[in-house]
Design a protein around this motif. Sequence first.
Motif, PDB file in Angstrom:
ATOM      1  N   VAL A 125       2.833 -63.358 -43.120  1.00 38.05           N
ATOM      2  CA  VAL A 125       3.864 -64.631 -42.671  1.00 38.05           C
ATOM      3  C   VAL A 125       5.122 -63.831 -42.414  1.00 38.05           C
ATOM      4  CG1 VAL A 125       2.521 -66.058 -44.145  1.00 38.05           C
ATOM      5  CG2 VAL A 125       4.582 -64.867 -44.966  1.00 38.05           C
ATOM      6  N   THR A 126       5.960 -64.967 -41.758  1.00 31.72           N
ATOM      7  CA  THR A 126       7.390 -64.801 -41.409  1.00 31.72           C
ATOM      8  C   THR A 126       8.035 -65.923 -42.329  1.00 31.72           C
ATOM      9  OG1 THR A 126       7.035 -63.739 -39.272  1.00 31.72           O
ATOM     10  CG2 THR A 126       9.252 -64.479 -39.720  1.00 31.72           C
ATOM     11  N   ILE A 127       9.258 -65.374 -43.173  1.00 39.95           N
ATOM     12  CA  ILE A 127       9.796 -66.121 -43.880  1.00 39.95           C
ATOM     13  C   ILE A 127      10.732 -67.050 -42.934  1.00 39.95           C
ATOM     14  CG2 ILE A 127      11.483 -66.661 -45.734  1.00 39.95           C
ATOM     15  CD1 ILE A 127       8.810 -65.787 -46.741  1.00 39.95           C
ATOM     16  N   GLU A 128      10.587 -68.519 -42.999  1.00 40.86           N
ATOM     17  CA  GLU A 128      11.635 -69.309 -42.130  1.00 40.86           C
ATOM     18  C   GLU A 128      12.818 -69.661 -42.794  1.00 40.86           C
ATOM     19  OE1 GLU A 128       8.834 -72.455 -41.905  1.00 40.86           O
ATOM     20  OE2 GLU A 128       7.062 -71.410 -41.580  1.00 40.86           O
ATOM     21  N   SER A 129      13.052 -69.901 -44.175  1.00 41.57           N
ATOM     22  CA  SER A 129      13.939 -70.374 -44.725  1.00 41.57           C
ATOM     23  C   SER A 129      14.119 -70.331 -46.265  1.00 41.57           C
ATOM     24  CB  SER A 129      14.364 -72.001 -44.339  1.00 41.57           C
ATOM     25  OG  SER A 129      13.565 -72.727 -44.820  1.00 41.57           O
ATOM     26  N   LEU A 130      15.301 -70.447 -46.839  1.00 40.47           N
ATOM     27  CA  LEU A 130      15.403 -70.379 -48.351  1.00 40.47           C
ATOM     28  C   LEU A 130      15.468 -71.941 -48.913  1.00 40.47           C
ATOM     29  CD1 LEU A 130      17.975 -67.573 -48.758  1.00 40.47           C
ATOM     30  CD2 LEU A 130      15.466 -67.328 -49.208  1.00 40.47           C
TER      31      LEU A 130
ATOM     32  N   VAL B 282      10.562 -69.905 -47.982  1.00 40.14           N
ATOM     33  CA  VAL B 282       9.592 -70.817 -47.463  1.00 40.14           C
ATOM     34  C   VAL B 282       8.970 -70.564 -46.137  1.00 40.14           C
ATOM     35  CG1 VAL B 282       9.222 -73.257 -46.919  1.00 40.14           C
ATOM     36  CG2 VAL B 282      10.969 -72.636 -48.404  1.00 40.14           C
ATOM     37  N   CYS B 283       7.397 -70.285 -46.171  1.00 36.70           N
ATOM     38  CA  CYS B 283       6.867 -70.317 -44.835  1.00 36.70           C
ATOM     39  C   CYS B 283       5.763 -71.329 -44.743  1.00 36.70           C
ATOM     40  CB  CYS B 283       6.152 -68.968 -44.789  1.00 36.70           C
ATOM     41  SG  CYS B 283       5.067 -68.595 -45.914  1.00 36.70           S
TER      42      CYS B 283
ATOM     43  N   LEU C  68      13.667 -63.122 -47.741  1.00 39.28           N
ATOM     44  CA  LEU C  68      14.846 -63.710 -47.030  1.00 39.28           C
ATOM     45  C   LEU C  68      14.388 -64.087 -45.522  1.00 39.28           C
ATOM     46  CD1 LEU C  68      17.479 -60.872 -47.482  1.00 39.28           C
ATOM     47  CD2 LEU C  68      17.371 -63.019 -48.766  1.00 39.28           C
ATOM     48  N   PRO C  69      14.936 -65.271 -45.030  1.00 39.14           N
ATOM     49  CA  PRO C  69      14.570 -65.564 -43.710  1.00 39.14           C
ATOM     50  C   PRO C  69      14.490 -64.510 -42.693  1.00 39.14           C
ATOM     51  CG  PRO C  69      16.257 -66.901 -44.679  1.00 39.14           C
ATOM     52  CD  PRO C  69      16.199 -65.871 -45.523  1.00 39.14           C
TER      53      PRO C  69
ATOM     54  N   VAL D  23      12.053 -55.669 -42.832  1.00 42.21           N
ATOM     55  CA  VAL D  23      13.239 -56.234 -43.947  1.00 42.21           C
ATOM     56  C   VAL D  23      14.326 -56.905 -43.026  1.00 42.21           C
ATOM     57  CG1 VAL D  23      14.715 -55.265 -45.649  1.00 42.21           C
ATOM     58  CG2 VAL D  23      12.322 -54.148 -45.423  1.00 42.21           C
ATOM     59  N   SER D  24      15.075 -57.833 -43.676  1.00 39.05           N
ATOM     60  CA  SER D  24      16.093 -58.481 -42.997  1.00 39.05           C
ATOM     61  C   SER D  24      17.187 -57.534 -43.255  1.00 39.05           C
ATOM     62  CB  SER D  24      16.534 -59.698 -43.564  1.00 39.05           C
ATOM     63  OG  SER D  24      17.782 -60.219 -43.450  1.00 39.05           O
ATOM     64  N   PRO D  25      18.331 -57.518 -41.975  1.00 38.42           N
ATOM     65  CA  PRO D  25      19.369 -56.573 -41.867  1.00 38.42           C
ATOM     66  C   PRO D  25      20.539 -57.171 -43.155  1.00 38.42           C
ATOM     67  CG  PRO D  25      19.549 -58.034 -40.144  1.00 38.42           C
ATOM     68  CD  PRO D  25      17.976 -58.214 -40.587  1.00 38.42           C
ATOM     69  N   LYS D  26      20.308 -58.130 -43.532  1.00 42.67           N
ATOM     70  CA  LYS D  26      21.070 -58.989 -44.432  1.00 42.67           C
ATOM     71  C   LYS D  26      20.614 -58.750 -45.926  1.00 42.67           C
ATOM     72  CE  LYS D  26      21.880 -62.860 -41.229  1.00 42.67           C
ATOM     73  NZ  LYS D  26      21.712 -64.406 -40.979  1.00 42.67           N
TER      74      LYS D  26
END
Length: 327
Positions: A16-21, A28-29, A42-43, A69-72
């Motif tokens: 999956v890809t995470i959509e939001s927090l 959340v996905c 993380l999104p 991995v998110s850059p954030k």
Amino acid sequence: MNQKSTIIVKGSVHQVTIESLTQDSRGVCHIDGKAVFVSDVLPGEELKLRIVRNKRRFAEASIEELLQVSPKRVEPPCRYFGLCGGCGLQHLHSDEQLASKEQILLEQLEHIGHVKPQSVLPMMRSETLGYRRKARVGVKYVIKKERLLVGFRERKSPFIADMEACQVLHPSVGQRLTVLRDLIAGLSIFDAIPQVEVAVADKVALVFRHLKDLSVEDQQKLAEFAQKQQVEVYLQSAGPDSIVWLNPDSLMTESPPPLHYLLDDWQLNMAFQPSDFVQINFDINQKMIAQALSLLEVTKSDRVLDLFCGLGNFSLPLARQADQVIG
């Protein structure tokens, strides 16, 4: 990115890809329209997750493999992150944490309150570690481990996390958890102290909740601890009204002397008791007061009603500028 397979059962793995927090910091996905929640992501991050709980309307999952991995994402400053339930976003840069919380607030205002602000003020900022001056620390003697634990509860668990320090608590307490643990372990009622209330202001106050009576020797140990560590010790045998101060000089339990914090810009010395509500971040508190007064533009001709005024944290600074303030 939704998984092609439509089978969502406990133990199944999906990419999956995470959509939001969410408000509680979980990612959340959606898999075939069903919301799936997973912690420590993380999104925008792509991962393989494993379903650990499958309900009719949602599912919960754990990370099986982090693919992108998110850059954030950052390295959490606390080594207990993920175990301790006290923090949920230490793996996200502090600036992004604020932005995420702001976005969640705006979405809730619109979806629940059906209102949308015309403008949004810049977010207030302060230190991201060592700022928390009010907290309730759990205490538990674990028979199987023959070990006393002092700290916050584990994530989604009634158990106390086995930790030696907390990076978010004010260092006067957060870096002394092992000292506090050793003190309690040496008391005769070490297994009857469920929590310690922490309040840090002009001095450090520790309120020991005890389910059994303390012996004279216990009180002596607490008094010696208070003098050596330069803290104030309070005892609580029942509800908040039962809190008394342990005088280290006489071992007498007396009415608690107040703590104080300064509001320098308004020349105010605020007195409060350890169980009173105060803002946990004193730096942000001063900024909030200044912003509230600036927005209100109170003058000497104004009368102000402050509902639920508490200690007067806003009322008293307002009274410096208004004709009258009713709290």
